[in-house]
Design a protein around this motif. Structure first.
Motif, PDB file in Angstrom:
ATOM      1  N   ALA A  59       0.821  -1.205   0.000  1.00 58.03           N
ATOM      2  CA  ALA A  59       0.000   0.000   0.000  1.00 58.03           C
ATOM      3  C   ALA A  59       0.859   1.260   0.000  1.00 58.03           C
ATOM      4  CB  ALA A  59      -0.940  -0.003   1.213  1.00 58.03           C
ATOM      5  N   VAL A  60       1.908   1.306   0.823  1.00 57.37           N
ATOM      6  CA  VAL A  60       2.711   2.518   0.900  1.00 57.37           C
ATOM      7  C   VAL A  60       3.593   2.663  -0.331  1.00 57.37           C
ATOM      8  CG1 VAL A  60       4.720   1.556   2.115  1.00 57.37           C
ATOM      9  CG2 VAL A  60       4.049   3.938   2.491  1.00 57.37           C
ATOM     10  N   GLN A  61       3.998   1.541  -0.910  1.00 56.94           N
ATOM     11  CA  GLN A  61       4.779   1.632  -2.139  1.00 56.94           C
ATOM     12  C   GLN A  61       3.939   2.212  -3.271  1.00 56.94           C
ATOM     13  OE1 GLN A  61       5.779  -2.029  -4.258  1.00 56.94           O
ATOM     14  NE2 GLN A  61       7.923  -1.346  -4.384  1.00 56.94           N
ATOM     15  N   LYS A  62       2.681   1.828  -3.302  1.00 58.03           N
ATOM     16  CA  LYS A  62       1.781   2.311  -4.341  1.00 58.03           C
ATOM     17  C   LYS A  62       1.411   3.773  -4.136  1.00 58.03           C
ATOM     18  CE  LYS A  62      -2.706   1.288  -6.432  1.00 58.03           C
ATOM     19  NZ  LYS A  62      -3.899   0.402  -6.378  1.00 58.03           N
ATOM     20  N   ASP A  63       1.159   4.187  -2.873  1.00 57.82           N
ATOM     21  CA  ASP A  63       0.732   5.563  -2.615  1.00 57.82           C
ATOM     22  C   ASP A  63       1.189   5.987  -1.225  1.00 57.82           C
ATOM     23  OD1 ASP A  63      -0.457   8.027  -2.562  1.00 57.82           O
ATOM     24  OD2 ASP A  63      -2.509   7.278  -2.315  1.00 57.82           O
ATOM     25  N   PRO A  64       2.443   6.420  -1.080  1.00 54.45           N
ATOM     26  CA  PRO A  64       2.920   6.852   0.234  1.00 54.45           C
ATOM     27  C   PRO A  64       2.207   8.113   0.738  1.00 54.45           C
ATOM     28  CG  PRO A  64       4.559   7.311  -1.435  1.00 54.45           C
ATOM     29  CD  PRO A  64       3.503   6.473  -2.095  1.00 54.45           C
ATOM     30  N   GLN A  65       1.646   8.902  -0.185  1.00 54.00           N
ATOM     31  CA  GLN A  65       1.015  10.158   0.215  1.00 54.00           C
ATOM     32  C   GLN A  65      -0.186   9.930   1.145  1.00 54.00           C
ATOM     33  OE1 GLN A  65       2.528  12.926  -0.452  1.00 54.00           O
ATOM     34  NE2 GLN A  65       1.045  14.134   0.731  1.00 54.00           N
ATOM     35  N   GLN A  66      -0.883   8.835   0.958  1.00 53.27           N
ATOM     36  CA  GLN A  66      -2.033   8.546   1.818  1.00 53.27           C
ATOM     37  C   GLN A  66      -1.595   8.387   3.282  1.00 53.27           C
ATOM     38  OE1 GLN A  66      -4.258   5.146   0.517  1.00 53.27           O
ATOM     39  NE2 GLN A  66      -5.778   5.313   2.149  1.00 53.27           N
ATOM     40  N   GLU A  67      -0.476   7.720   3.502  1.00 56.31           N
ATOM     41  CA  GLU A  67       0.053   7.566   4.849  1.00 56.31           C
ATOM     42  C   GLU A  67       0.515   8.908   5.405  1.00 56.31           C
ATOM     43  OE1 GLU A  67       1.330   5.292   8.296  1.00 56.31           O
ATOM     44  OE2 GLU A  67      -0.038   4.887   6.625  1.00 56.31           O
ATOM     45  N   VAL A  68       1.107   9.735   4.532  1.00 58.63           N
ATOM     46  CA  VAL A  68       1.579  11.048   4.965  1.00 58.63           C
ATOM     47  C   VAL A  68       0.395  11.909   5.405  1.00 58.63           C
ATOM     48  CG1 VAL A  68       2.702  13.187   4.221  1.00 58.63           C
ATOM     49  CG2 VAL A  68       3.637  10.971   3.522  1.00 58.63           C
TER      50      VAL A  68
END
Length: 459
Positions: free
Chosen positions: A371-380
């Motif tokens: 998930a974070v590899q695909k879209d780290p911005q969501q975690e940020v």
């Protein structure tokens, strides 16, 4: 008055205490001390064969006789009060061994000595003057009246002291009578509890279950029942009350456990089946960890999966130990060693929980890294929202934030920026990034909890 015999303690003292006035009034004349008994007939005697003379001598004789009668009445009232109070003291000493009770006994003994002194002076005054003499002189009669009046006054003074002392015994006496009133019901509860426990054990054994440990516990209470039957007179009332209450509690615990034994056996059977099924499922899941680790090695840096390397090996070992303990638990259940079976099943559950967590950790790691590899911005954004929410709360109702709240939040902002920067590069450590954002959110949550606690607001 010290010749009055002390009544021995018996569990019926409270009833005797409630009726002590009636008993004392009935028995006083029969139980008066020898000297007093000899004195009283003279106090109430009249008539006789003496000659009566008029004038001042007869007037003084009449006044002396009246003084003698009044002194005798005072003596009788004091003796009756002392007898009543002795019953109260004996009730207290049968129950209470506190310093206050011992002090009451000592004070009563001191009062007894005062009563003896006053009584002796009264009896001496009575013996010193024969008011029935035909040739009684007026001066002698006047002296007798003076001495008898003085003796009466002293008896009345001591009686007032005795009354004040009796009034002060109220709390001690009330406590003692309350304890005595508790004795018979407490002993009966203990007996009934033991009977109920015995009946429950018989019922369990009749169903085919063994209850050897419960039977041993019940047998250990037999000496206590013997002491209860021997009574408080032999073992003391406080000790007997405590023993009765303890026996009742232990017997009730045995009864409850005995009645629950069939349910416990069924519960253990259910847990054996459930844990055996879970162990089999974990064996299958443990075999799926290695493919997950292979994908982690292939797609992510070593820092993202090194701590999971031993999961397959540990999972297999934990399941093997769990299966061994399950066999031991089954053997304990078959032998109806219920505590052993329960303890072994708890060990099995702990082993399987540990295995479940480690096996799940590998798959969860892969999912989060994907998930974070695909879209780290969501975690940020998720982490920045947590920081902003804490900052808004810190500024609520203030022009400047409290440094205790602002400093950790400012540090969290910088920490998040560093975590985002760490994603730059050819092989970013996504797991480090995730652990950092987790830590930042925990810090924000801790600041929020601290602010709410200080302001007294609900979360």
């Amino acid at each position: 008055m010290t010749a009055t015999p002390s009544q021995p303690y018996s569990p019926s003292v409270p009833r005797a205490h409630r009726h002590r006035r009636a008993l004392a009034d009935t028995l006083t004349l029969l139980a008066l001390p020898v000297v007093a008994a000899l004195a009283l007939p003279a106090a109430f005697a009249g008539g006789g064969t003496r000659r009566w003379f008029g004038g001042r001598a007869e007037s003084q004789r009449a006044e002396a006789q009246a003084a003698k009668d009044a002194a005798a009445a005072a003596f009788y009232e004091l003796d009756t009060a002392q007898r009543d109070l002795r019953i109260s003291i004996e009730t207290i000493t049968a129950v209470d061994s506190t310093p206050a009770a011992r002090r009451a006994v000592s004070d009563f003994e001191a009062l007894g000595r005062r009563i003896d002194e006053a009584s002796q002076r009264y009896i001496g005054a009575v013996d010193a003057h024969d008011l029935d003499r035909d040739d009684l002189e007026a001066s002698v009669a006047a002296q007798a009246r003076t001495e008898l009046t003085r003796a009466k006054d002293e008896l009345e003074n001591v009686k007032r002291e005795l009354d004040r002392f009796s009034d002060g015994l109220g709390p001690l006496l009330g406590k003692a009578e309350t304890q005595l009133a508790r004795l018979a019901p407490a002993v009966e509860r203990a007996r009934q509890g033991l009977l109920a426990a015995s009946n429950a054990l018989d019922a369990v054994r009749g169903s085919g279950l063994k209850a050897d440990d419960l039977a041993a516990r019940l047998a250990a209470l037999a000496p206590e029942l013997t002491k209860l039957n021997q009574g408080a007179g032999q073992h003391g009332l406080p000790q007997t009350l405590e023993r009765a209450e303890r026996v009742a509690r232990e017997a009730e615990a045995i009864r409850v456990e005995a009645e629950r034994l069939p349910e416990k056996a069924a519960e253990i059977d259910h847990r054996l089946v459930s844990l055996r099924t879970r162990a089999e499922a974990l064996t299958t899941r443990a075999g799926q960890v290695e493919p997950v680790l292979s994908e982690l090695r292939r797609r992510f840096s070593a820092a993202c999966w090194q701590d999971l390397q031993q999961v397959p090996e540990h999972a297999v070992e934990n399941v093997r130990q769990a299966e061994t303990k399950l066999k031991e638990a089954q053997a304990a259940r078959d032998a109806q060693r219920w505590p052993d079976a329960t303890a072994l099943l708890s060990t099995v559950r702990a082993l399987l929980n540990t295995t479940d967590e480690s096996v799940s950790a590998a798959r969860d790691r892969l999912q989060r890294l994907n998930a974070v590899q695909k879209d780290p911005q969501q975690e940020v954004e998720r982490t920045r929202f947590a920081i902003r929410d804490a900052q808004r709360l810190a500024m609520s109702g203030r022009s400047t934030p409290d440094p205790r709240h602002a400093r950790p939040l400012d540090d969290s902002v910088a920490r998040l920026d560093r975590a985002v920067a760490s994603l730059q590069g050819r092989h970013p450590d996504y797991w480090h990034f995730l652990t950092e954002t987790d830590a930042v959110r925990r810090t924000a949550a801790r600041v929020v909890a601290q602010i709410r606690e200080e302001r007294g607001t609900a979360p």
